[in-house]
Design a protein around this motif. Structure first.
Motif, mmCIF file in Angstrom:
data_model
loop_
_atom_site.group_PDB
_atom_site.id
_atom_site.type_symbol
_atom_site.label_atom_id
_atom_site.label_comp_id
_atom_site.label_asym_id
_atom_site.label_seq_id
_atom_site.Cartn_x
_atom_site.Cartn_y
_atom_site.Cartn_z
ATOM 1 N N TYR A 149 0.828 -1.205 0.000
ATOM 2 C CA TYR A 149 0.000 0.000 0.000
ATOM 3 C C TYR A 149 0.868 1.264 0.000
ATOM 4 C CZ TYR A 149 -3.921 -3.046 1.284
ATOM 5 O OH TYR A 149 -4.881 -4.020 1.298
ATOM 6 N N LEU A 150 1.893 1.261 0.879
ATOM 7 C CA LEU A 150 2.751 2.439 0.967
ATOM 8 C C LEU A 150 3.503 2.673 -0.334
ATOM 9 C CD1 LEU A 150 4.217 1.996 4.576
ATOM 10 C CD2 LEU A 150 2.508 3.650 3.840
ATOM 11 N N ALA A 151 3.995 1.601 -0.929
ATOM 12 C CA ALA A 151 4.714 1.742 -2.199
ATOM 13 C C ALA A 151 3.790 2.313 -3.269
ATOM 14 C CB ALA A 151 5.262 0.387 -2.635
ATOM 15 N N HIS A 152 2.544 1.840 -3.264
ATOM 16 C CA HIS A 152 1.569 2.369 -4.224
ATOM 17 C C HIS A 152 1.282 3.842 -3.942
ATOM 18 C CE1 HIS A 152 -2.505 3.217 -5.749
ATOM 19 N NE2 HIS A 152 -2.204 2.366 -6.730
ATOM 20 N N ASP A 153 1.122 4.184 -2.650
ATOM 21 C CA ASP A 153 0.789 5.557 -2.285
ATOM 22 C C ASP A 153 1.938 6.531 -2.520
ATOM 23 O OD1 ASP A 153 -1.725 4.836 -1.613
ATOM 24 O OD2 ASP A 153 -1.428 4.864 0.552
ATOM 25 N N LEU A 154 3.178 6.022 -2.538
ATOM 26 C CA LEU A 154 4.320 6.912 -2.792
ATOM 27 C C LEU A 154 4.222 7.559 -4.173
ATOM 28 C CD1 LEU A 154 7.316 4.886 -1.323
ATOM 29 C CD2 LEU A 154 6.518 7.108 -0.535
ATOM 30 N N LYS A 155 3.636 6.844 -5.098
ATOM 31 C CA LYS A 155 3.591 7.358 -6.477
ATOM 32 C C LYS A 155 2.724 8.608 -6.591
ATOM 33 C CE LYS A 155 4.080 2.752 -8.539
ATOM 34 N NZ LYS A 155 3.449 1.751 -9.434
ATOM 35 N N THR A 156 1.565 8.604 -5.896
ATOM 36 C CA THR A 156 0.610 9.700 -6.068
ATOM 37 C C THR A 156 1.157 11.045 -5.596
ATOM 38 O OG1 THR A 156 -1.205 8.143 -5.850
ATOM 39 C CG2 THR A 156 -1.726 10.476 -5.551
ATOM 40 N N PRO A 157 1.629 11.181 -4.341
ATOM 41 C CA PRO A 157 2.159 12.491 -3.941
ATOM 42 C C PRO A 157 3.415 12.886 -4.710
ATOM 43 C CG PRO A 157 2.550 10.853 -2.232
ATOM 44 C CD PRO A 157 1.656 10.221 -3.228
ATOM 45 N N LEU A 158 4.257 11.891 -5.038
ATOM 46 C CA LEU A 158 5.475 12.210 -5.773
ATOM 47 C C LEU A 158 5.139 12.749 -7.159
ATOM 48 C CD1 LEU A 158 8.545 12.183 -5.777
ATOM 49 C CD2 LEU A 158 8.463 9.817 -6.604
ATOM 50 N N THR A 159 4.166 12.131 -7.815
ATOM 51 C CA THR A 159 3.742 12.611 -9.137
ATOM 52 C C THR A 159 3.162 14.019 -9.032
ATOM 53 O OG1 THR A 159 3.257 10.351 -9.839
ATOM 54 C CG2 THR A 159 2.246 12.120 -11.102
ATOM 55 N N SER A 160 2.382 14.273 -7.984
ATOM 56 C CA SER A 160 1.792 15.600 -7.808
ATOM 57 C C SER A 160 2.865 16.645 -7.546
ATOM 58 C CB SER A 160 0.792 15.580 -6.648
ATOM 59 O OG SER A 160 -0.284 14.704 -6.922
ATOM 60 N N VAL A 161 3.820 16.328 -6.679
ATOM 61 C CA VAL A 161 4.899 17.279 -6.373
ATOM 62 C C VAL A 161 5.654 17.636 -7.646
ATOM 63 C CG1 VAL A 161 7.105 17.538 -5.192
ATOM 64 C CG2 VAL A 161 5.133 16.610 -3.966
ATOM 65 N N ILE A 162 6.036 16.615 -8.412
ATOM 66 C CA ILE A 162 6.786 16.862 -9.653
ATOM 67 C C ILE A 162 5.940 17.671 -10.631
ATOM 68 C CG2 ILE A 162 7.818 15.753 -11.670
ATOM 69 C CD1 ILE A 162 8.605 13.428 -9.839
ATOM 70 N N GLY A 163 4.649 17.339 -10.735
ATOM 71 C CA GLY A 163 3.768 18.034 -11.673
ATOM 72 C C GLY A 163 3.615 19.508 -11.344
ATOM 73 N N TYR A 164 3.326 19.821 -10.076
ATOM 74 C CA TYR A 164 3.120 21.223 -9.705
ATOM 75 C C TYR A 164 4.416 22.015 -9.751
ATOM 76 C CZ TYR A 164 -1.747 20.474 -8.414
ATOM 77 O OH TYR A 164 -3.093 20.215 -8.453
ATOM 78 N N LEU A 165 5.541 21.414 -9.328
ATOM 79 C CA LEU A 165 6.814 22.125 -9.408
ATOM 80 C C LEU A 165 7.210 22.379 -10.856
ATOM 81 C CD1 LEU A 165 8.912 20.408 -6.573
ATOM 82 C CD2 LEU A 165 7.794 22.644 -6.537
ATOM 83 N N THR A 166 6.939 21.419 -11.725
ATOM 84 C CA THR A 166 7.213 21.613 -13.152
ATOM 85 C C THR A 166 6.363 22.752 -13.711
ATOM 86 O OG1 THR A 166 7.752 19.268 -13.401
ATOM 87 C CG2 THR A 166 7.248 20.497 -15.408
ATOM 88 N N LEU A 167 5.094 22.802 -13.284
ATOM 89 C CA LEU A 167 4.198 23.859 -13.733
ATOM 90 C C LEU A 167 4.689 25.226 -13.265
ATOM 91 C CD1 LEU A 167 1.526 24.507 -15.178
ATOM 92 C CD2 LEU A 167 0.358 24.179 -12.993
#
Length: 366
Positions: A149-167
């Motif tokens: 579960y934790l490994a799966h959940d790591l993807k969501t916030p990490l993707t969001s952080v990268i997405g918003y910082l890129t924006l």
């Protein structure tokens, strides 16, 4: 002499007693047979008219003492062989029982009546072994599920952080309010990511380390005041208040760092599972030679089935992966271990939308 040695000695004495009584029974039976034969042959003389019987009886009368000795020796040999093989039979039964100790199927272990006490111990050990094995499998499964579960959940916030910082990087002309909003979202996701990483560290530390205490005199009142002060931002976020009902001083000899972790875990649990805009109550008192601390919060009533497992490793009241409540399911398990290392107890109960944790810590005697 310990219980095991006493039981072994009792069994040996029992076998020796049975062996001696068996020999006495053989001697008595032979003498009774000899006496009865002599009386019978003397009372009835018909055997004298039969040449073969007359010869046999005359020969037996001539060698009566030798026959008695031979019969006694034969009986002694039979008893000795039987009682020599009896411990081997017991040993075979014990070996077979030992092989079935960890067997999850089949009936309970059955041994001869003489080994009834050993049978009780083996069945108790078998039951404990099966319970431990089942608990280990369940803990391992919960741990594996949690890691997935934790490994799966790591993807969501990490993707969001990268997405918003890129924006934020690619759109320098964003309005200040939108930039602030995106920055806040990225920070929130980064904090969630930090929580998940901390969960992994908790799992590793709990699995690989053994807690050791470094005791020193501690004022629990002061410690709880500090812990509550540190939790003010988390409490305020949910509209919660923390009310302390403690004596001016609550001295205790223990490990302050580890006890602070217990209180931190209990207060964090109260924050996660309290209704919004309610009050968390923490009270403490000295009761005889014990320090009793009570953590009470208003929250959804916990079922009895969950209360029995609430201190298990990797158990979470809210099993939803997407939920932000709870962590790796180790906080209360670690709290229980720390309290028990201080020779204390921790209990939980819940009813009528109240959740209560009671920590009892015995004072050290000089």
């Amino acid at each position: 002499m310990n219980k095991k040695a006493a039981y072994t000695g009792t069994l040996s004495r029992r076998l020796l007693l049975r062996y001696g009584l068996s020999l006495l029974a053989v001697v008595g039976a032979v003498l009774f047979l000899a006496g009865g034969s002599i009386f019978f042959l003397g009372a009835f003389g018909f055997w004298r008219r039969i040449p073969l019987l007359n010869f046999l009886v005359s020969w037996c009368q001539a060698y009566i003492l030798l026959l008695i000795i031979l019969l006694i020796l034969s009986g002694w040999a039979a008893c000795t062989i039987y009682f020599f093989r009896l411990p081997l039979k017991y040993l075979d039964s014990m070996v077979d029982a030992a092989e079935r100790l960890a067997c999850s199927a089949g009936e309970t272990i059955q041994l001869p009546a003489e080994l009834s006490e050993a049978q009780e111990h083996l069945n108790a050990a078998r039951k404990k072994t099966l319970q431990n094995a089942r608990a280990a499998r369940e803990a391992e499964q919960r741990k594996n599920d949690l890691v997935v579960y934790l490994a799966h959940d790591l993807k969501t916030p990490l993707t969001s952080v990268i997405g918003y910082l890129t924006l934020l990087r690619d759109e320098p002309q964003l309005p200040p309010e939108l930039r602030e909003r995106y920055t806040g979202i990225a920070l929130e996701k980064a904090e969630r990511l930090e929580d998940l990483v901390n969960d992994f560290f908790d799992i590793t530390r709990f699995s690989l380390t053994h807690l050791e205490l470094e005791k020193q005199p501690t004022d629990l009142t002061r410690m709880l005041e500090q812990v509550c002060c540190e939790f003010q931002p988390m409490l305020a976020e949910r509209g919660l208040k923390c009310e302390l009902q403690l004596p001016q001083k609550l001295p205790f000899v223990g490990d302050p760092d580890k006890l602070a972790r217990v209180f931190d875990n209990l207060l964090r649990n109260a924050c996660h599972y309290s209704f919004e805009d309610t009050t968390v109550h923490i009270s403490g008192r000295e009761d005889g030679g014990d320090v009793v601390l009570t953590f009470t919060n208003a929250g959804r009533t916990i079922s009895k089935e969950k209360l029995t497992r609430i201190f298990d490793q990797f158990f979470r009241l809210d099993s939803s992966r997407a939920s932000r409540t709870g962590g790796a399911g180790l906080g209360l398990a670690i709290a229980k271990e720390i309290v028990e290392l201080h020779r204390g107890t921790i209990q939980a109960w819940s009813e009528k939308e109240r959740i209560v944790f009671i920590v009892t810590l015995p004072q050290e005697t000089p």
